[in-house]
Design a protein around this motif. Sequence first.
Motif, mmCIF file in Angstrom:
data_model
loop_
_atom_site.group_PDB
_atom_site.id
_atom_site.type_symbol
_atom_site.label_atom_id
_atom_site.label_comp_id
_atom_site.label_asym_id
_atom_site.label_seq_id
_atom_site.Cartn_x
_atom_site.Cartn_y
_atom_site.Cartn_z
ATOM 1 N N UNK A 239 57.578 16.739 -18.786
ATOM 2 C CA UNK A 239 59.039 16.648 -18.894
ATOM 3 C C UNK A 239 59.446 16.148 -20.286
ATOM 4 N N UNK A 240 58.713 15.173 -20.781
ATOM 5 C CA UNK A 240 58.996 14.623 -22.106
ATOM 6 C C UNK A 240 58.791 15.695 -23.182
ATOM 7 N N UNK A 241 57.742 16.490 -23.033
ATOM 8 C CA UNK A 241 57.458 17.554 -23.989
ATOM 9 C C UNK A 241 58.536 18.638 -23.944
ATOM 10 N N UNK A 242 58.986 18.996 -22.746
ATOM 11 C CA UNK A 242 60.037 20.005 -22.596
ATOM 12 C C UNK A 242 61.340 19.517 -23.223
ATOM 13 N N UNK A 243 61.688 18.264 -22.986
ATOM 14 C CA UNK A 243 62.919 17.709 -23.561
ATOM 15 C C UNK A 243 62.834 17.683 -25.078
ATOM 16 N N UNK A 244 61.698 17.301 -25.617
ATOM 17 C CA UNK A 244 61.520 17.278 -27.069
ATOM 18 C C UNK A 244 61.621 18.680 -27.651
ATOM 19 N N UNK A 245 60.967 19.646 -27.022
ATOM 20 C CA UNK A 245 61.017 21.027 -27.494
ATOM 21 C C UNK A 245 62.434 21.579 -27.425
ATOM 22 N N UNK A 246 63.134 21.329 -26.323
ATOM 23 C CA UNK A 246 64.505 21.806 -26.179
ATOM 24 C C UNK A 246 65.422 21.158 -27.216
ATOM 25 N N UNK A 247 65.214 19.888 -27.487
ATOM 26 C CA UNK A 247 66.031 19.197 -28.491
ATOM 27 C C UNK A 247 65.814 19.781 -29.879
ATOM 28 N N UNK B 23 48.685 -1.425 -16.466
ATOM 29 C CA UNK B 23 49.869 -1.283 -15.623
ATOM 30 C C UNK B 23 49.966 0.118 -15.025
ATOM 31 N N UNK B 24 49.482 1.109 -15.757
ATOM 32 C CA UNK B 24 49.586 2.502 -15.320
ATOM 33 C C UNK B 24 48.604 2.860 -14.214
ATOM 34 N N UNK B 25 47.706 1.966 -13.886
ATOM 35 C CA UNK B 25 46.758 2.245 -12.808
ATOM 36 C C UNK B 25 47.480 2.465 -11.481
ATOM 37 N N UNK B 26 48.693 1.953 -11.366
ATOM 38 C CA UNK B 26 49.472 2.110 -10.137
ATOM 39 C C UNK B 26 50.241 3.427 -10.104
ATOM 40 N N UNK B 27 50.132 4.195 -11.188
ATOM 41 C CA UNK B 27 50.832 5.480 -11.275
ATOM 42 C C UNK B 27 49.832 6.584 -10.979
ATOM 43 N N UNK B 28 50.221 7.545 -10.161
ATOM 44 C CA UNK B 28 49.317 8.644 -9.868
ATOM 45 C C UNK B 28 49.187 9.534 -11.109
ATOM 46 N N UNK B 29 48.061 10.201 -11.201
ATOM 47 C CA UNK B 29 47.808 11.087 -12.344
ATOM 48 C C UNK B 29 48.822 12.227 -12.374
ATOM 49 N N UNK B 30 49.206 12.704 -11.205
ATOM 50 C CA UNK B 30 50.197 13.795 -11.128
ATOM 51 C C UNK B 30 51.547 13.339 -11.675
ATOM 52 N N UNK B 31 51.964 12.130 -11.329
ATOM 53 C CA UNK B 31 53.239 11.606 -11.818
ATOM 54 C C UNK B 31 53.217 11.443 -13.339
ATOM 55 N N UNK B 32 52.092 10.947 -13.867
ATOM 56 C CA UNK B 32 51.957 10.793 -15.316
ATOM 57 C C UNK B 32 51.987 12.151 -16.006
ATOM 58 N N UNK B 33 51.321 13.135 -15.412
ATOM 59 C CA UNK B 33 51.292 14.485 -15.980
ATOM 60 C C UNK B 33 52.695 15.093 -15.982
ATOM 61 N N UNK B 34 53.438 14.924 -14.890
ATOM 62 C CA UNK B 34 54.811 15.437 -14.821
ATOM 63 C C UNK B 34 55.703 14.758 -15.856
ATOM 64 N N UNK B 35 55.522 13.455 -16.041
ATOM 65 C CA UNK B 35 56.323 12.725 -17.022
ATOM 66 C C UNK B 35 56.058 13.257 -18.428
ATOM 67 N N UNK B 36 54.779 13.421 -18.760
ATOM 68 C CA UNK B 36 54.436 13.937 -20.100
ATOM 69 C C UNK B 36 54.964 15.349 -20.294
#
Length: 118
Positions: free
Chosen positions: A78-86, A63-76
């Motif tokens: 962002x997720x890491x920043x939110x986890x670290x901030x939490x 399913x992720x083949x339709x997602x650009x690598x840049x978008x996936x990288x930004x998501x990861x």
Amino acid sequence: MNRDIKKYLKEVRAEIPCSSGKKELLMHTFLTSLENYLCDNPDPAYQDLVDAFGTSKEMADTLSEKISEEEARQYRRRKKVILTASILLICLLLAWIIFLLYDLNIPANIVQTTIVYD
């Protein structure tokens, strides 16, 4: 839907590296295929789903083949920043609570000074 189907869908959803809006669109695409599969197999076990669609990671990758690598990288990222901030926020909150509890338990020493003038 039985429990195995819900478990499989939850695992697939968790593996897709994109925003929730795009994730729902991708899951909707997958649900169409799943509904077609369920017409022939009304009550599949978890292993039946894995045999038909692959592991949840493999299905998410498909399913992720339709997602650009840049978008996936930004998501990861962002997720890491939110986890670290939490985690940092929780640590600061715990430190503040410990400080308040420590401050309440410190006995106050009252020093009285008497000055005698001759």
